[in-house]
Scaffold this motif. Structure first.
Motif, PDB file in Angstrom:
ATOM      1  N   SER A 191       0.834  -1.135  -0.037  1.00 30.09           N
ATOM      2  CA  SER A 191       0.069  -0.028  -0.007  1.00 30.09           C
ATOM      3  C   SER A 191       0.755   1.154  -0.132  1.00 30.09           C
ATOM      4  CB  SER A 191      -0.865   0.119   1.181  1.00 30.09           C
ATOM      5  OG  SER A 191      -1.798  -0.978   1.292  1.00 30.09           O
ATOM      6  N   SER A 192       0.365   2.200  -0.784  1.00 27.31           N
ATOM      7  CA  SER A 192       1.089   3.506  -0.457  1.00 27.31           C
ATOM      8  C   SER A 192      -0.180   4.524  -0.004  1.00 27.31           C
ATOM      9  CB  SER A 192       1.483   4.158  -1.961  1.00 27.31           C
ATOM     10  OG  SER A 192       2.482   3.239  -2.339  1.00 27.31           O
ATOM     11  N   TYR A 193       0.259   5.729   0.567  1.00 26.51           N
ATOM     12  CA  TYR A 193      -0.958   6.422   1.165  1.00 26.51           C
ATOM     13  C   TYR A 193      -0.473   7.907   0.937  1.00 26.51           C
ATOM     14  CZ  TYR A 193      -1.323   2.719   3.928  1.00 26.51           C
ATOM     15  OH  TYR A 193      -1.745   1.236   4.491  1.00 26.51           O
ATOM     16  N   LEU A 194      -1.739   8.666   0.475  1.00 25.68           N
ATOM     17  CA  LEU A 194      -1.728  10.176   0.564  1.00 25.68           C
ATOM     18  C   LEU A 194      -2.221  10.269   1.917  1.00 25.68           C
ATOM     19  CD1 LEU A 194      -1.815  12.984  -0.835  1.00 25.68           C
ATOM     20  CD2 LEU A 194      -4.378  12.785  -1.076  1.00 25.68           C
ATOM     21  N   ASP A 195      -1.037  10.995   2.784  1.00 32.30           N
ATOM     22  CA  ASP A 195      -1.288  11.283   4.323  1.00 32.30           C
ATOM     23  C   ASP A 195      -1.536  12.849   4.326  1.00 32.30           C
ATOM     24  OD1 ASP A 195      -1.059  10.289   7.092  1.00 32.30           O
ATOM     25  OD2 ASP A 195       0.463  11.890   7.108  1.00 32.30           O
ATOM     26  N   ILE A 196      -2.682  13.032   5.202  1.00 31.61           N
ATOM     27  CA  ILE A 196      -2.992  14.298   5.573  1.00 31.61           C
ATOM     28  C   ILE A 196      -2.669  14.367   7.174  1.00 31.61           C
ATOM     29  CG2 ILE A 196      -4.747  15.846   5.867  1.00 31.61           C
ATOM     30  CD1 ILE A 196      -5.945  14.253   3.282  1.00 31.61           C
ATOM     31  N   ALA A 197      -1.909  15.376   7.310  1.00 30.23           N
ATOM     32  CA  ALA A 197      -1.507  15.279   8.671  1.00 30.23           C
ATOM     33  C   ALA A 197      -1.988  16.689   9.409  1.00 30.23           C
ATOM     34  CB  ALA A 197       0.120  15.559   9.110  1.00 30.23           C
ATOM     35  N   LEU A 198      -2.833  16.480  10.366  1.00 28.87           N
ATOM     36  CA  LEU A 198      -3.525  17.498  11.122  1.00 28.87           C
ATOM     37  C   LEU A 198      -2.976  17.650  12.599  1.00 28.87           C
ATOM     38  CD1 LEU A 198      -7.120  16.693  10.139  1.00 28.87           C
ATOM     39  CD2 LEU A 198      -5.765  18.256   9.065  1.00 28.87           C
ATOM     40  N   HIS A 199      -3.235  19.004  12.990  1.00 24.75           N
ATOM     41  CA  HIS A 199      -2.991  19.556  14.267  1.00 24.75           C
ATOM     42  C   HIS A 199      -4.371  19.461  15.082  1.00 24.75           C
ATOM     43  CE1 HIS A 199      -2.741  22.280  17.962  1.00 24.75           C
ATOM     44  NE2 HIS A 199      -1.909  21.325  18.115  1.00 24.75           N
ATOM     45  N   MET A 200      -4.430  18.819  16.297  1.00 17.05           N
ATOM     46  CA  MET A 200      -5.577  18.368  16.844  1.00 17.05           C
ATOM     47  C   MET A 200      -5.319  19.004  18.264  1.00 17.05           C
ATOM     48  SD  MET A 200      -7.207  16.641  14.273  1.00 17.05           S
ATOM     49  CE  MET A 200      -8.754  15.881  15.160  1.00 17.05           C
ATOM     50  N   ARG A 201      -6.399  19.803  18.696  1.00 14.38           N
ATOM     51  CA  ARG A 201      -6.523  19.825  20.093  1.00 14.38           C
ATOM     52  C   ARG A 201      -7.120  19.191  21.075  1.00 14.38           C
ATOM     53  NH1 ARG A 201      -9.678  22.610  23.725  1.00 14.38           N
ATOM     54  NH2 ARG A 201     -11.321  22.958  22.225  1.00 14.38           N
ATOM     55  N   PHE A 202      -6.841  18.697  22.011  1.00 14.77           N
ATOM     56  CA  PHE A 202      -7.455  17.754  23.132  1.00 14.77           C
ATOM     57  C   PHE A 202      -8.321  18.504  23.659  1.00 14.77           C
ATOM     58  CE2 PHE A 202      -7.615  16.438  27.470  1.00 14.77           C
ATOM     59  CZ  PHE A 202      -7.852  15.116  27.352  1.00 14.77           C
ATOM     60  N   VAL A 203      -9.566  17.699  23.748  1.00 13.01           N
ATOM     61  CA  VAL A 203     -10.735  17.921  24.540  1.00 13.01           C
ATOM     62  C   VAL A 203     -11.023  17.527  25.642  1.00 13.01           C
ATOM     63  CG1 VAL A 203     -13.389  18.425  24.130  1.00 13.01           C
ATOM     64  CG2 VAL A 203     -11.716  18.792  22.170  1.00 13.01           C
ATOM     65  N   SER A 204     -10.723  16.216  25.613  1.00 15.56           N
ATOM     66  CA  SER A 204     -11.409  15.374  26.861  1.00 15.56           C
ATOM     67  C   SER A 204     -11.174  13.792  26.577  1.00 15.56           C
ATOM     68  CB  SER A 204     -12.983  15.280  27.358  1.00 15.56           C
ATOM     69  OG  SER A 204     -13.780  14.881  26.139  1.00 15.56           O
ATOM     70  N   GLY A 205     -11.098  13.315  27.848  1.00 20.74           N
ATOM     71  CA  GLY A 205     -10.698  11.712  27.788  1.00 20.74           C
ATOM     72  C   GLY A 205      -9.504  11.375  28.660  1.00 20.74           C
ATOM     73  N   GLU A 206      -9.709  10.066  29.086  1.00 20.62           N
ATOM     74  CA  GLU A 206      -8.288   9.616  29.870  1.00 20.62           C
ATOM     75  C   GLU A 206      -7.663   8.729  28.871  1.00 20.62           C
ATOM     76  OE1 GLU A 206      -5.776   9.447  32.764  1.00 20.62           O
ATOM     77  OE2 GLU A 206      -8.013  10.687  32.837  1.00 20.62           O
ATOM     78  N   PRO A 207      -6.420   9.201  28.306  1.00 19.93           N
ATOM     79  CA  PRO A 207      -5.693   8.400  27.243  1.00 19.93           C
ATOM     80  C   PRO A 207      -5.335   6.818  27.837  1.00 19.93           C
ATOM     81  CG  PRO A 207      -4.787  10.672  27.615  1.00 19.93           C
ATOM     82  CD  PRO A 207      -5.702  10.315  28.732  1.00 19.93           C
ATOM     83  N   ALA A 208      -5.851   6.036  26.777  1.00 19.57           N
ATOM     84  CA  ALA A 208      -5.604   4.641  27.232  1.00 19.57           C
ATOM     85  C   ALA A 208      -5.759   3.846  25.541  1.00 19.57           C
ATOM     86  CB  ALA A 208      -6.546   4.055  28.054  1.00 19.57           C
ATOM     87  N   PRO A 209      -4.855   2.586  25.452  1.00 21.85           N
ATOM     88  CA  PRO A 209      -5.047   1.957  24.362  1.00 21.85           C
ATOM     89  C   PRO A 209      -6.476   1.473  24.224  1.00 21.85           C
ATOM     90  CG  PRO A 209      -3.183   1.207  25.605  1.00 21.85           C
ATOM     91  CD  PRO A 209      -3.920   2.108  26.350  1.00 21.85           C
ATOM     92  N   ALA A 210      -7.356   1.725  23.166  1.00 22.41           N
ATOM     93  CA  ALA A 210      -8.823   1.546  23.001  1.00 22.41           C
ATOM     94  C   ALA A 210      -8.951   0.299  22.072  1.00 22.41           C
ATOM     95  CB  ALA A 210      -9.197   2.592  22.598  1.00 22.41           C
ATOM     96  N   ASP A 211      -7.928   0.083  21.051  1.00 20.04           N
ATOM     97  CA  ASP A 211      -8.675  -0.815  20.094  1.00 20.04           C
ATOM     98  C   ASP A 211      -7.464  -2.060  19.929  1.00 20.04           C
ATOM     99  OD1 ASP A 211      -6.341   0.415  18.780  1.00 20.04           O
ATOM    100  OD2 ASP A 211      -7.759   1.027  17.039  1.00 20.04           O
ATOM    101  N   GLY A 212      -6.371  -2.285  20.560  1.00 15.23           N
ATOM    102  CA  GLY A 212      -5.652  -3.050  20.165  1.00 15.23           C
ATOM    103  C   GLY A 212      -4.363  -3.008  19.378  1.00 15.23           C
ATOM    104  N   GLU A 213      -4.475  -1.726  18.499  1.00 15.50           N
ATOM    105  CA  GLU A 213      -3.489  -1.549  17.723  1.00 15.50           C
ATOM    106  C   GLU A 213      -2.142  -0.871  18.596  1.00 15.50           C
ATOM    107  OE1 GLU A 213      -4.376   0.893  14.095  1.00 15.50           O
ATOM    108  OE2 GLU A 213      -6.540   0.211  14.390  1.00 15.50           O
ATOM    109  N   ASN A 214      -2.293  -0.350  19.550  1.00 18.98           N
ATOM    110  CA  ASN A 214      -1.554   0.234  20.503  1.00 18.98           C
ATOM    111  C   ASN A 214      -1.293  -0.644  21.897  1.00 18.98           C
ATOM    112  OD1 ASN A 214      -0.679   2.338  18.545  1.00 18.98           O
ATOM    113  ND2 ASN A 214      -3.019   2.852  18.981  1.00 18.98           N
ATOM    114  N   SER A 215      -0.063  -0.422  22.415  1.00 22.63           N
ATOM    115  CA  SER A 215       0.178  -1.015  23.562  1.00 22.63           C
ATOM    116  C   SER A 215       0.399   0.055  24.897  1.00 22.63           C
ATOM    117  CB  SER A 215       1.445  -1.808  23.679  1.00 22.63           C
ATOM    118  OG  SER A 215       2.588  -0.994  23.424  1.00 22.63           O
ATOM    119  N   GLU A 216       0.469   1.427  24.497  1.00 16.53           N
ATOM    120  CA  GLU A 216       0.391   2.524  25.372  1.00 16.53           C
ATOM    121  C   GLU A 216       0.179   3.666  24.869  1.00 16.53           C
ATOM    122  OE1 GLU A 216       4.029   3.083  27.909  1.00 16.53           O
ATOM    123  OE2 GLU A 216       5.035   1.719  26.768  1.00 16.53           O
TER     124      GLU A 216
END
Length: 171
Positions: free
Chosen positions: A98-123
């Motif tokens: 696969s090749s990707y056209l990647d669009i990078a965005l700056h995002m401002r945190f709004v809320s939530g307690e950071p945690a791995p949520a879908d198994g793709e990440n360990s931390e």
């Protein structure tokens, strides 16, 4: 979440042949931009911003917000486009390309307690901007764009092509 269903469906038809997909990179910072939220990928242990594949018909900013929830359990909102560029081709362990056209965005945190949520990440973790972990050059550059002063969107181009197209023939 893993590979999106639409990609799996395409792979039934094209096998391992190269696919051109749209991707998103979401650099999430707190309000003061003195911390960056990063995820550690479960497959290779590398720290990265939140990334993902844009679904067909999905707005890139919506994809970034969705991926932040899916991967890091946080809500955020887009502030600006950082860069647009190509990534790949990438050959995955199963042979898919696969090749990707990647669009990078700056995002401002709004809320939530950071945690791995879908198994793709360990931390998932906040990092002080002066104490970021090792990342590949693309992600270092993208994070630096998010932390720096607002600038025009970054993109690469071939000067030779620009020169060749400087004179547009009249019709």
């Amino acid at each position: 979440m893993g590979t999106p269903g639409f990609v799996l469906e395409l792979r039934k038809h094209v096998g391992h042949a190269p696919l051109w997909l749209s991707g998103i990179t979401a650099v999430i910072t707190n309000e003061e931009k003195d911390r960056v939220l990063l995820v550690r990928r479960a497959d290779n242990g590398q720290w990265t911003p939140v990334t993902g594949i844009i679904d067909p018909g999905e707005e890139p900013a919506n994809a970034a917000m969705r991926e932040a929830i899916e991967e890091a359990n946080v809500r955020c909102e887009p502030t600006r486009i950082l860069s647009i560029g190509t990534v790949g081709p990438i050959t995955y362990p199963n042979g898919d390309v696969s090749s990707y056209l990647d669009i990078a965005l700056h995002m401002r945190f709004v809320s939530g307690e950071p945690a791995p949520a879908d198994g793709e990440n360990s931390e998932v973790r906040w990092f002080a901007t002066d104490d970021l972990p090792e990342m590949n050059d693309r992600f270092k550059r993208t994070v630096a764009l998010a932390l720096g002063p607002q600038r025009p969107t970054l993109f690469d181009f071939d000067p030779q092509i620009a020169e060749e197209t400087a004179e547009v023939p009249s019709v």
